[in-house]
Design a protein around this motif. Structure first.
Motif, PDB file in Angstrom:
ATOM      1  N   THR A 166     -47.051  17.035 105.128  1.00 19.89           N
ATOM      2  CA  THR A 166     -46.851  18.209 105.979  1.00 19.89           C
ATOM      3  C   THR A 166     -47.955  18.332 107.033  1.00 19.89           C
ATOM      4  O   THR A 166     -47.831  19.128 107.951  1.00 19.89           O
ATOM      5  CB  THR A 166     -46.810  19.504 105.144  1.00 19.89           C
ATOM      6  OG1 THR A 166     -48.058  19.694 104.487  1.00 19.89           O
ATOM      7  CG2 THR A 166     -45.680  19.454 104.117  1.00 19.89           C
TER       8      THR A 166
ATOM      9  N   ASP B  22     -51.047  14.340 102.572  1.00 22.27           N
ATOM     10  CA  ASP B  22     -50.082  15.447 102.541  1.00 22.27           C
ATOM     11  C   ASP B  22     -49.203  15.306 103.785  1.00 22.27           C
ATOM     12  O   ASP B  22     -49.662  15.552 104.908  1.00 22.27           O
ATOM     13  CB  ASP B  22     -50.820  16.782 102.538  1.00 22.27           C
ATOM     14  CG  ASP B  22     -49.894  17.984 102.533  1.00 22.27           C
ATOM     15  OD1 ASP B  22     -48.662  17.830 102.668  1.00 22.27           O
ATOM     16  OD2 ASP B  22     -50.413  19.108 102.414  1.00 22.27           O
TER      17      ASP B  22
ATOM     18  N   LYS C 199     -47.012  12.454  97.801  1.00 24.36           N
ATOM     19  CA  LYS C 199     -46.700  13.455  98.827  1.00 24.36           C
ATOM     20  C   LYS C 199     -47.195  13.041 100.206  1.00 24.36           C
ATOM     21  O   LYS C 199     -47.090  13.789 101.163  1.00 24.36           O
ATOM     22  CB  LYS C 199     -47.315  14.795  98.442  1.00 24.36           C
ATOM     23  CG  LYS C 199     -46.709  15.383  97.198  1.00 24.36           C
ATOM     24  CD  LYS C 199     -47.347  16.700  96.840  1.00 24.36           C
ATOM     25  CE  LYS C 199     -46.733  17.270  95.578  1.00 24.36           C
ATOM     26  NZ  LYS C 199     -47.317  18.538  95.183  1.00 24.36           N
TER      27      LYS C 199
ATOM     28  N   SER D 168     -41.742  11.061 102.620  1.00 23.48           N
ATOM     29  CA  SER D 168     -43.012  10.999 101.896  1.00 23.48           C
ATOM     30  C   SER D 168     -43.125   9.627 101.253  1.00 23.48           C
ATOM     31  O   SER D 168     -42.138   8.902 101.116  1.00 23.48           O
ATOM     32  CB  SER D 168     -43.092  12.088 100.832  1.00 23.48           C
ATOM     33  OG  SER D 168     -42.146  11.851  99.819  1.00 23.48           O
TER      34      SER D 168
END
Length: 103
Positions: free
Chosen positions: A49, A47, A93, A64
């Motif tokens: 983030t 991920d 992602k 990403s």
């Protein structure tokens, strides 16, 4: 050269079978884990983030795996192979320090 309907159908079935089998092989490929030594060396996160921005200053929001030139799938694929991970699949992602924006 004329192609008969029968030849066309046989060829079409062969192509469709090959595509289906290659998609199955793709689905059976192992997925990269954040604990893999290569993943740790590249700072891979499934991920993006969750990338440690202090440790990986190169990371920019919006980057990403799915928009990296090394991602070997469509941008909409949840997982796809990546040569940086020995052909293992990475999360669309995700992100790693080998990120290179797709042209």
């Amino acid at each position: 050269m004329k192609t008969s309907r029968r030849s066309f159908l046989i060829t079409s079935i062969g192509v469709a079978t090959t595509v289906a089998l290659s998609r199955q092989a793709f689905a059976d490929m192992p997925k990269a884990s954040e604990s893999d030594p290569t993943a740790q060396a590249l700072g891979y996160k499934a991920d993006a983030t969750k990338v440690d921005k202090a440790k990986f200053a190169k990371y920019v929001a919006g980057q990403s795996c799915s928009n990296c030139s090394f991602y070997q799938g469509k941008a909409t694929d949840a997982w796809a192979p990546c040569p940086m991970f020995g052909g293992k699949q990475v999360a669309g992602k995700g992100w790693c320090s080998a990120y290179n924006k797709k042209a």
